[in-house]
Design a protein around this motif. Structure first.
Motif, short mmCIF file in Angstrom:
data_model
loop_
_atom_site.label_atom_id
_atom_site.label_comp_id
_atom_site.label_asym_id
_atom_site.label_seq_id
_atom_site.Cartn_x
_atom_site.Cartn_y
_atom_site.Cartn_z
N PHE A 40 43.71 39.97 50.44
CA PHE A 40 42.10 39.97 50.82
C PHE A 40 41.77 40.96 51.87
O PHE A 40 42.75 41.20 52.83
N THR A 41 40.80 41.86 51.77
CA THR A 41 40.27 42.81 52.64
C THR A 41 38.79 42.85 52.96
O THR A 41 38.06 42.21 51.99
N VAL A 43 35.28 44.72 53.60
CA VAL A 43 34.78 46.21 53.65
C VAL A 43 33.39 46.50 53.71
O VAL A 43 32.58 45.56 53.41
N THR A 82 31.44 43.16 52.27
CA THR A 82 32.16 42.74 50.94
C THR A 82 33.57 42.29 51.34
O THR A 82 34.07 42.69 52.32
N VAL A 83 34.00 41.32 50.62
CA VAL A 83 35.17 40.84 50.40
C VAL A 83 35.90 41.48 49.17
O VAL A 83 35.32 41.39 48.26
N ARG A 84 36.97 41.90 49.38
CA ARG A 84 37.79 42.73 48.20
C ARG A 84 39.09 41.92 48.04
O ARG A 84 39.78 41.46 49.01
N THR A 86 42.68 42.03 46.00
CA THR A 86 43.38 42.91 45.26
C THR A 86 44.86 42.17 44.65
O THR A 86 45.41 41.61 45.51
N SER A 98 41.26 44.65 41.03
CA SER A 98 40.79 43.78 42.10
C SER A 98 39.17 43.46 41.68
O SER A 98 38.87 43.67 40.64
N ASP A 99 38.53 42.37 42.73
CA ASP A 99 37.43 42.13 42.31
C ASP A 99 36.58 42.00 43.78
O ASP A 99 37.48 42.07 44.82
N GLU A 100 35.25 41.95 43.91
CA GLU A 100 34.64 42.21 45.13
C GLU A 100 33.68 41.33 45.13
O GLU A 100 33.03 41.05 43.94
#
Length: 244
Positions: A40-41, A43, A82-84, A86, A98-100
């Motif tokens: 998780f990241t 953005v 935004t949460v991404r 991957t 990935s999904d956001e």
């Protein structure tokens, strides 16, 4: 390789002034490829504020307040970022997918204590000053007032433990709404008797308080001489120069 999917996200909330590491909430994601490891990241939204640095997210999707961040409801009470998520498809010869999702984090208001602009003010006033003579004004602020949610501040004078005389504060009055300090009684301040007074001022917002230590220096003045009435006696027939 199936792409990971972020589950529906709620609106997250966190209290203002929360310490680093305070939990904000958890983002859930799943991947049909059970062998996948998800990362998780956070953005920033293009064209938006630098929000991603205010929070942290771990590999389990747990969001926390980042170190060195001061969340202030009165300055900003909502953030969007935004949460991404991957996967690690490349580890199996696939392309990482990935999904956001854009999440909303709301900062909730907390009752904040008022604070004095100067915690150790020093004032001066001349000896023999009349009642009502201005000594000085203490001021305090309350961050809750920035959004008009604060109660009126009230100022009170109380005894200071460092004062040699516990009644020092009674020589002065304070306006409960403005913090203006004045002399309480006519001509009781005497530089030759006491040139330094101490008192504490307490400011109260109805729930929380703060305290300032006030030092009041008495300025010397040219005291007028005084003649007191007195009856003297001298024996009759005294010669010139006899002391009366």
């Amino acid at each position: 390789n199936e792409a990971p999917i972020i589950a529906e996200t709620p609106i997250y909330t966190v209290k203002e002034n929360s310490a680093a590491g305070t939990s904000v909430g958890k983002v859930d994601a799943y991947d049909e490829d059970l062998w996948m490891k998800l990362t998780f990241t956070l953005v920033d939204i293009p064209g938006g504020d630098n929000v991603a640095s205010l929070f942290k997210i771990d590999d389990n999707g747990n969001i926390t307040v980042a170190a060195g961040v001061n969340l202030d409801y009165e300055k900003k009470n909502e953030y969007r970022v935004t949460v991404r998520v991957t996967d690690n498809g490349e580890d199996r010869g696939f392309t990482n997918l990935s999904d956001e999702a854009v999440i909303t984090i709301q900062v909730t208001d907390e009752d904040e204590k008022p604070g004095f602009d100067d915690k150790y003010p020093v004032f001066e006033v001349a000896e023999n000053s009349k009642a009502g003579t201005n000594v000085g004004t203490v001021t305090a602020t309350d961050d809750d007032c920035k959004d008009n949610t604060c109660a009126a501040l009230t100022y009170t004078l109380v005894a200071d433990t460092v004062a040699a005389n516990a009644n020092d504060y009674k020589e002065f009055k304070i306006d409960a709404s403005t913090g203006k300090i004045t002399v309480a009684k006519d001509s009781t301040l005497n530089y030759e008797v006491d040139s330094l007074y101490y008192a504490l001022v307490v400011v109260d917002d109805g729930t929380l308080t703060d305290t300032a230590r006030v030092t009041i220096k008495i300025k010397d003045a040219n005291d007028r001489p005084e003649i007191t009435n007195k009856t003297l006696e001298v024996p009759e027939n005294s010669t010139a120069g006899t002391v009366v």
